[in-house]
Design a protein around this motif. Structure first.
Motif, PDB file in Angstrom:
ATOM      1  N   GLU A  19      -7.479   4.599   0.369  1.00 18.30           N
ATOM      2  CA  GLU A  19      -8.631   5.477   0.581  1.00 18.30           C
ATOM      3  C   GLU A  19      -8.567   6.719  -0.295  1.00 18.30           C
ATOM      4  O   GLU A  19      -9.543   7.055  -0.976  1.00 18.30           O
ATOM      5  CB  GLU A  19      -8.736   5.884   2.050  1.00 18.30           C
ATOM      6  CG  GLU A  19      -9.951   6.769   2.317  1.00 18.30           C
ATOM      7  CD  GLU A  19     -10.142   7.087   3.787  1.00 18.30           C
ATOM      8  OE1 GLU A  19     -10.641   8.190   4.067  1.00 18.30           O
ATOM      9  OE2 GLU A  19      -9.825   6.238   4.639  1.00 18.30           O
ATOM     10  N   SER A  75      -9.138   5.856  -3.900  1.00 15.33           N
ATOM     11  CA  SER A  75     -10.542   5.464  -4.102  1.00 15.33           C
ATOM     12  C   SER A  75     -11.441   6.692  -4.206  1.00 15.33           C
ATOM     13  O   SER A  75     -12.334   6.746  -5.056  1.00 15.33           O
ATOM     14  CB  SER A  75     -11.014   4.579  -2.944  1.00 15.33           C
ATOM     15  OG  SER A  75     -10.277   3.390  -2.893  1.00 15.33           O
ATOM     16  N   GLN A 119      -6.824  -3.391   3.030  1.00 11.77           N
ATOM     17  CA  GLN A 119      -7.355  -2.623   4.144  1.00 11.77           C
ATOM     18  C   GLN A 119      -7.961  -3.574   5.178  1.00 11.77           C
ATOM     19  O   GLN A 119      -8.430  -4.662   4.838  1.00 11.77           O
ATOM     20  CB  GLN A 119      -8.448  -1.668   3.663  1.00 11.77           C
ATOM     21  CG  GLN A 119      -7.951  -0.520   2.836  1.00 11.77           C
ATOM     22  CD  GLN A 119      -9.046   0.525   2.645  1.00 11.77           C
ATOM     23  OE1 GLN A 119     -10.216   0.207   2.481  1.00 11.77           O
ATOM     24  NE2 GLN A 119      -8.651   1.777   2.664  1.00 11.77           N
ATOM     25  N   THR A 179     -13.263   4.184   4.384  1.00  8.45           N
ATOM     26  CA  THR A 179     -13.150   4.502   2.954  1.00  8.45           C
ATOM     27  C   THR A 179     -14.528   4.582   2.321  1.00  8.45           C
ATOM     28  O   THR A 179     -14.831   5.526   1.570  1.00  8.45           O
ATOM     29  CB  THR A 179     -12.292   3.437   2.235  1.00  8.45           C
ATOM     30  OG1 THR A 179     -10.972   3.453   2.790  1.00  8.45           O
ATOM     31  CG2 THR A 179     -12.222   3.685   0.741  1.00  8.45           C
TER      32      THR A 179
END
Length: 193
Positions: free
Chosen positions: A141, A144, A174, A182
């Motif tokens: 996350e 990203s 994930q 996310t």
């Protein structure tokens, strides 16, 4: 790794979800199996397989997702993309997935600055693969969000409903709930920018 059986599963998944298929071609002899694939991926280990790059470039106009090799420079990545384009396919997407260094805390070392450099030296879209870069679902996350903030054109995030029982790469996958969180953060970063 499941060959035609795996591709057939992806086609069923696309029919049921509407999601496009991106999967890796490792051997040009299998290219006809990829007729129903939306994007053909050339993985990090084949980034400098110049015969494969030329054959794919000459055979199809489908987008080619070209992953940076584990020890490749950005110039080498761009030159590999050139093999595909010079063979007739201008539809190349560059993928930064980190490189192998002496650091062991992460699966690979991801330099997000390369997104900016690639945008300056190429017209091609640049995506980031935080799953392969970090090797840890708990880090995907934040990486990203950072990749989004620096201007990545897209992300490759691995998601699995039961990561501990995934056939491969479960540690970097994930869960659907993590992925939703996310994506929520990514949408907020994109709207803020």
């Amino acid at each position: 790794g499941l060959g035609k059986e795996g591709l057939d599963m992806l086609i069923v998944a696309r029919r049921e979800t509407g999601l496009p298929i991106v999967t890796e071609l490792m051997d040009f002899r299998d290219i006809e199996l990829f007729n129903d694939v939306d994007v053909i991926q050339i993985g990090a280990r084949n980034m400098q397989n110049f015969n494969l790059l030329k054959e794919v470039g000459a055979y199809t106009q489908k987008p080619i997702l070209l992953k940076r090799g584990m020890s490749a420079t950005l110039q080498e990545l761009l030159m590999s993309a050139e093999y595909i384009m010079a063979s007739g396919n201008p539809n190349v997407i560059l993928c930064e997935r980190g490189i192998r260094t002496f650091e062991t805390a992460l699966r690979n070392t991801l330099d997000l600055g390369v997104v900016t450099v690639l945008h300056r030296h190429s017209h091609l879209p640049v995506v980031v693969d935080p799953s392969h870069a970090t090797g840890h679902a708990s880090l995907v996350e934040s990486v990203s969000v950072a990749a989004t903030a620096i201007g990545a054109d897209g992300l490759i995030i691995e998601v699995h409903n039961d990561p501990p029982h995934a056939k491969c790469d479960g540690a970097q996958s994930q869960t659907p709930a993590q992925f939703a969180a996310t994506m929520d953060r990514i949408r907020r970063i994109r709207s803020a920018l």
